[in-house]
Enzyme design. Structure first.
Site, PDB file in Angstrom:
ATOM      1  N   GLU A 180      -9.470  -6.581  -2.550  1.00  0.00           N
ATOM      2  CA  GLU A 180      -9.396  -6.422  -4.012  1.00  0.00           C
ATOM      3  C   GLU A 180      -8.086  -7.073  -4.430  1.00  0.00           C
ATOM      4  O   GLU A 180      -7.010  -6.501  -4.224  1.00  0.00           O
ATOM      5  CB  GLU A 180      -9.398  -4.937  -4.392  1.00  0.00           C
ATOM      6  CG  GLU A 180     -10.675  -4.207  -4.034  1.00  0.00           C
ATOM      7  CD  GLU A 180     -11.856  -4.603  -4.910  1.00  0.00           C
ATOM      8  OE1 GLU A 180     -11.666  -5.326  -5.910  1.00  0.00           O
ATOM      9  OE2 GLU A 180     -12.977  -4.200  -4.571  1.00  0.00           O
ATOM     10  N   LYS A 198      -1.833   2.658   4.834  1.00  0.00           N
ATOM     11  CA  LYS A 198      -0.462   2.133   4.654  1.00  0.00           C
ATOM     12  C   LYS A 198      -0.238   1.964   3.151  1.00  0.00           C
ATOM     13  O   LYS A 198      -0.646   0.977   2.551  1.00  0.00           O
ATOM     14  CB  LYS A 198      -0.345   0.785   5.383  1.00  0.00           C
ATOM     15  CG  LYS A 198       0.996   0.391   5.875  1.00  0.00           C
ATOM     16  CD  LYS A 198       2.046   0.037   4.889  1.00  0.00           C
ATOM     17  CE  LYS A 198       1.833  -1.035   3.877  1.00  0.00           C
ATOM     18  NZ  LYS A 198       2.785  -0.902   2.730  1.00  0.00           N
ATOM     19  N   GLU A 210      -1.097 -14.490 -13.009  1.00  0.00           N
ATOM     20  CA  GLU A 210      -1.282 -13.086 -13.370  1.00  0.00           C
ATOM     21  C   GLU A 210       0.044 -12.583 -13.963  1.00  0.00           C
ATOM     22  O   GLU A 210       1.090 -12.676 -13.316  1.00  0.00           O
ATOM     23  CB  GLU A 210      -1.625 -12.326 -12.091  1.00  0.00           C
ATOM     24  CG  GLU A 210      -2.035 -10.912 -12.309  1.00  0.00           C
ATOM     25  CD  GLU A 210      -2.496 -10.253 -11.007  1.00  0.00           C
ATOM     26  OE1 GLU A 210      -1.991 -10.609  -9.925  1.00  0.00           O
ATOM     27  OE2 GLU A 210      -3.357  -9.369 -11.087  1.00  0.00           O
ATOM     28  N   ARG A 247      -9.949   5.662  -3.675  1.00  0.00           N
ATOM     29  CA  ARG A 247     -11.077   4.725  -3.687  1.00  0.00           C
ATOM     30  C   ARG A 247     -11.422   4.281  -2.262  1.00  0.00           C
ATOM     31  O   ARG A 247     -12.591   4.114  -1.912  1.00  0.00           O
ATOM     32  CB  ARG A 247     -10.668   3.526  -4.552  1.00  0.00           C
ATOM     33  CG  ARG A 247     -11.749   2.573  -4.886  1.00  0.00           C
ATOM     34  CD  ARG A 247     -11.394   1.757  -6.105  1.00  0.00           C
ATOM     35  NE  ARG A 247     -10.625   0.570  -5.792  1.00  0.00           N
ATOM     36  CZ  ARG A 247     -10.386  -0.413  -6.669  1.00  0.00           C
ATOM     37  NH1 ARG A 247     -10.830  -0.332  -7.907  1.00  0.00           N
ATOM     38  NH2 ARG A 247      -9.691  -1.458  -6.324  1.00  0.00           N
TER      39      ARG A 247
HETATM   40  P1  NAP Z   1       1.268  -6.864  -2.569  1.00  0.00           P
HETATM   41  O1  NAP Z   1       2.666  -7.326  -2.561  1.00  0.00           O
HETATM   42  O2  NAP Z   1       0.232  -7.785  -2.085  1.00  0.00           O
HETATM   43  O3  NAP Z   1       1.266  -5.500  -1.741  1.00  0.00           O
HETATM   44  C1  NAP Z   1       0.123  -4.716  -1.592  1.00  0.00           C
HETATM   45  C2  NAP Z   1       0.216  -3.912  -0.315  1.00  0.00           C
HETATM   46  O4  NAP Z   1       0.251  -4.794   0.793  1.00  0.00           O
HETATM   47  C3  NAP Z   1       1.469  -3.050  -0.207  1.00  0.00           C
HETATM   48  O5  NAP Z   1       1.160  -1.882   0.504  1.00  0.00           O
HETATM   49  C4  NAP Z   1       2.391  -3.952   0.607  1.00  0.00           C
HETATM   50  O6  NAP Z   1       3.393  -3.252   1.312  1.00  0.00           O
HETATM   51  C5  NAP Z   1       1.406  -4.563   1.577  1.00  0.00           C
HETATM   52  N1  NAP Z   1       1.839  -5.824   2.153  1.00  0.00           N
HETATM   53  C6  NAP Z   1       2.738  -6.714   1.667  1.00  0.00           C
HETATM   54  N2  NAP Z   1       2.830  -7.764   2.496  1.00  0.00           N
HETATM   55  C7  NAP Z   1       1.987  -7.531   3.532  1.00  0.00           C
HETATM   56  C8  NAP Z   1       1.620  -8.264   4.689  1.00  0.00           C
HETATM   57  N3  NAP Z   1       2.158  -9.454   4.979  1.00  0.00           N
HETATM   58  N4  NAP Z   1       0.697  -7.731   5.520  1.00  0.00           N
HETATM   59  C9  NAP Z   1       0.134  -6.541   5.244  1.00  0.00           C
HETATM   60  N5  NAP Z   1       0.442  -5.795   4.156  1.00  0.00           N
HETATM   61  C10 NAP Z   1       1.345  -6.303   3.298  1.00  0.00           C
HETATM   62  O7  NAP Z   1       0.787  -6.433  -4.019  1.00  0.00           O
HETATM   63  P2  NAP Z   1       1.494  -5.453  -5.040  1.00  0.00           P
HETATM   64  O8  NAP Z   1       2.624  -6.187  -5.660  1.00  0.00           O
HETATM   65  O9  NAP Z   1       1.778  -4.141  -4.406  1.00  0.00           O
HETATM   66  O10 NAP Z   1       0.317  -5.192  -6.087  1.00  0.00           O
HETATM   67  C11 NAP Z   1       0.071  -6.032  -7.133  1.00  0.00           C
HETATM   68  C12 NAP Z   1      -1.127  -6.899  -6.845  1.00  0.00           C
HETATM   69  O11 NAP Z   1      -2.251  -6.075  -6.535  1.00  0.00           O
HETATM   70  C13 NAP Z   1      -1.555  -7.701  -8.048  1.00  0.00           C
HETATM   71  O12 NAP Z   1      -1.835  -9.017  -7.685  1.00  0.00           O
HETATM   72  C14 NAP Z   1      -2.822  -7.000  -8.513  1.00  0.00           C
HETATM   73  O13 NAP Z   1      -3.704  -7.813  -9.220  1.00  0.00           O
HETATM   74  C15 NAP Z   1      -3.382  -6.503  -7.243  1.00  0.00           C
HETATM   75  N6  NAP Z   1      -4.298  -5.388  -7.491  1.00  0.00           N
HETATM   76  C16 NAP Z   1      -5.640  -5.617  -7.350  1.00  0.00           C
HETATM   77  C17 NAP Z   1      -6.541  -4.608  -7.596  1.00  0.00           C
HETATM   78  C18 NAP Z   1      -8.003  -4.835  -7.440  1.00  0.00           C
HETATM   79  O14 NAP Z   1      -8.728  -3.863  -7.304  1.00  0.00           O
HETATM   80  N7  NAP Z   1      -8.484  -6.067  -7.446  1.00  0.00           N
HETATM   81  C19 NAP Z   1      -6.086  -3.342  -7.977  1.00  0.00           C
HETATM   82  C20 NAP Z   1      -4.723  -3.137  -8.110  1.00  0.00           C
HETATM   83  C21 NAP Z   1      -3.833  -4.187  -7.842  1.00  0.00           C
HETATM   84  P3  NAP Z   1       4.881  -3.165   0.690  1.00  0.00           P
HETATM   85  O15 NAP Z   1       4.750  -2.308  -0.502  1.00  0.00           O
HETATM   86  O16 NAP Z   1       5.680  -2.553   1.758  1.00  0.00           O
HETATM   87  O17 NAP Z   1       5.299  -4.563   0.355  1.00  0.00           O
END
Ligand code: NAP
Length: 486
Positions: free
Chosen positions: A259, A183, A390, A168
């Site tokens: 997102e 990343k 959530e 996407r």
């Molecule tokens: P996340 O913890 O926020 O992590 C997302 C990405 O950000 C991962 O690549 C993560 O790396 C990285 N990341 C974490 N901390 C960071 C920081 N301080 N600075 C920069 N990058 C950082 O989220 P998740 O647990 O992977 O995903 C679940 C969340 O995504 C849910 O809240 C869901 O609703 C949301 N989501 C939203 C959509 C949408 O289109 N709106 C779609 C899918 C998911 P690491 O993996 O190394 O921690």
């Protein structure tokens, strides 16, 4: 549940280094990727340092002007070749997604189809990037308005849709003429590495996409953003991290596309088709084991239907087959890790403590892997955590409402605004209610909104900007206006 070892099949021939300037670079430090269904290590990938990530940015910057100058047809043809290759390799990608993320293989195939659509959609849409021509009202000048690539981008993806969240972003960036550093999430990096390899096979010029896997997301991304050469960050993930990234974007006025999380209401009105609503609820809740930003989080059902809706939903949820995603009979895989699973257990006990009835599941499952029973809670109090946060897992929380004003008010009472589901009889009434829902997307009598041609995204604390559709392409483009004497 199975003890079969699937990893050699799915990870065969995989790159494991960093993709920098068109070359796969091995580094000294690595980290493991785990199969959440077994807890087994399935692969090890490069753990990029900040310096190595800066090398990826150098490469994106070096390739930027050359890539920006390519014709839209050249970009379209590259994207189309990538679409064809991904379609040919559908099964290999599906197995890998299932293995590292846990989702059932049928859902992983659906993710490949959805992810591939971004390549096809942007291969078609890129030729329609349009400018504008105007004359000034006083007749004194002409205005030529064109769109051009915003510049090097940082693309950060979550673990829940490891392919589709990457395509996407990457397809839109490539179409717009931008170079990028991707990343991926540390828990599911393999799919992104395989996808990048596919793009190289499709003829992607060196440096247009660079991939950095790391356990130090915070440090690496902060360094890339404070460098000053990144012009846009596109992030999909939690609202917590999104908020921190938006603040970092302020330093160099980087355009943020966010997102973020959701808290989707699923409204069933008194005149809705109950069979259709229960079928829809199963998909809107259980797609991806409930680990989707679009997952139905709060079932709001008219008081005349709520008992029957809860009964049928509980029966359907209890009958689901839980297991390893690569077992063909599996309908529900594991949740991503122990932290996520512990949170689900807390949601159930908090809701029950506040008066909810547990009518299906409710517990973590014993044995290897992070499985959680498909769960239904009815009579959920609006102040229960399961309604306010959530859920991101296989728990359906149900409550009743008296009239539509009541339902809309409950639905809108959240800081999130990603998607709402509405089951009601007529389209006219549906559109009237949709207009009163404070959400970026509304699914009317259907359980899915995702579509490569649609502007996907949320309002309030669910995000900024849109992905997919022509709006998703515009987010990677800047406007330039040239004033000419008439
Ligand atoms: P996340 O913890 O926020 O992590 C997302 C990405 O950000 C991962 O690549 C993560 O790396 C990285 N990341 C974490 N901390 C960071 C920081 N301080 N600075 C920069 N990058 C950082 O989220 P998740 O647990 O992977 O995903 C679940 C969340 O995504 C849910 O809240 C869901 O609703 C949301 N989501 C939203 C959509 C949408 O289109 N709106 C779609 C899918 C998911 P690491 O993996 O190394 O921690």
């Amino acid at each position: 549940m199975t003890t079969q070892d699937y990893s050699p099949l799915a990870t065969e021939g995989m790159p494991s280094g960093l993709l920098i300037g068109g070359t796969w670079v091995d580094v000294d430090s690595t980290f493991d990727v785990i199969d959440p269904a077994t807890g087994d290590v399935i692969a090890s990938v490069a753990d990029s340092s900040v310096d190595q990530a800066m090398g990826a940015l150098d490469s994106a910057v070096a390739a930027a002007s050359r890539w920006a100058a390519t014709s839209t047809r050249e970009r379209a043809e590259l994207l189309r070749r990538a679409f064809d290759l991904l379609t040919e390799q559908r099964e290999d990608f599906a197995r890998l997604i299932s293995l590292e993320m846990g989702k059932p293989i049928a859902e992983a195939r659906a993710e490949v189809d959805y992810g591939a659509e971004f390549l096809r959609w942007y291969s078609e849409e890129v030729s329609h990037i349009q400018g504008d021509y105007r004359t000034s009202p006083d007749g004194g000048s002409r205005m030529l308005i064109s769109r051009r690539p915003i510049g090097p981008c940082l693309l950060i993806t979550p673990w829940n849709f490891p392919l589709a969240m990457a395509t996407r972003k990457v397809a839109a960036a490539i179409a717009a003429g931008c170079t990028s550093v991707l990343k991926p999430a540390a828990q599911t990096p393999l799919t992104s590495l395989k996808f990048a390899d596919l793009l190289v096979s499709a003829g992607l010029p060196d440096g247009v996409l660079n991939v950095v896997t790391t356990r130090n997301a915070r440090g690496v991304c902060a360094a890339l953003l404070s460098d000053g050469r990144i012009r846009k960050v596109s992030f999909t993930g939690s609202t917590l991290v999104g908020r921190a990234l938006v603040a970092q974007c302020g330093e160099n006025i980087v355009r943020p596309s966010m997102e973020l999380g959701g808290n989707a209401p699923f409204i069933v009105t008194a005149d809705a088709d109950l069979d259709k609503a229960v079928d829809g609820a199963m998909i809107a809740k259980m797609r991806n084991m409930g680990e989707a930003c679009t997952a139905a989080n709060r079932f709001l059902v008219h008081e005349s239907l709520v008992e029957e809706f809860g009964r049928r939903l509980s029966e359907r949820m209890s009958a689901l087959v839980v297991g390893h995603g690569l077992d063909t009979q599996t309908q529900v895989g594991p949740v991503i890790d122990e932290t996520a699973r512990a949170k689900l257990t807390e949601f159930v006990s908090d809701a029950v403590h506040r008066g909810a009835r547990l009518t299906a599941g409710g517990k973590a499952m014993t044995g290897p892997g992070t499985f959680f029973e498909p769960t239904v809670l009815t009579d959920v109090s609006p102040d229960a955590n399961v309604f306010r946060e959530e859920i991101f897992g296989p728990i359906a929380a149900v409550t009743s409402f008296r009239d539509i004003d009541d339902a809309i008010s409950i639905a809108n009472s959240t800081e999130y605004g990603l998607v709402a589901y509405l089951y009601t009889s007529g389209a006219e009434e549906g559109l009237r209610i949709a207009a009163r829902l404070d959400f970026g997307m509304v699914a009317l009598n259907r359980p899915i909104v995702s579509n490569a041609a649609a502007p996907f995204g949320g309002i309030k604390q669910s995000g900024l900007g849109r992905e997919g559709g022509r709006e998703g392409l515009h987010d990677y483009l800047d406007l330039q206006y040239v004033a000419v004497d008439a």
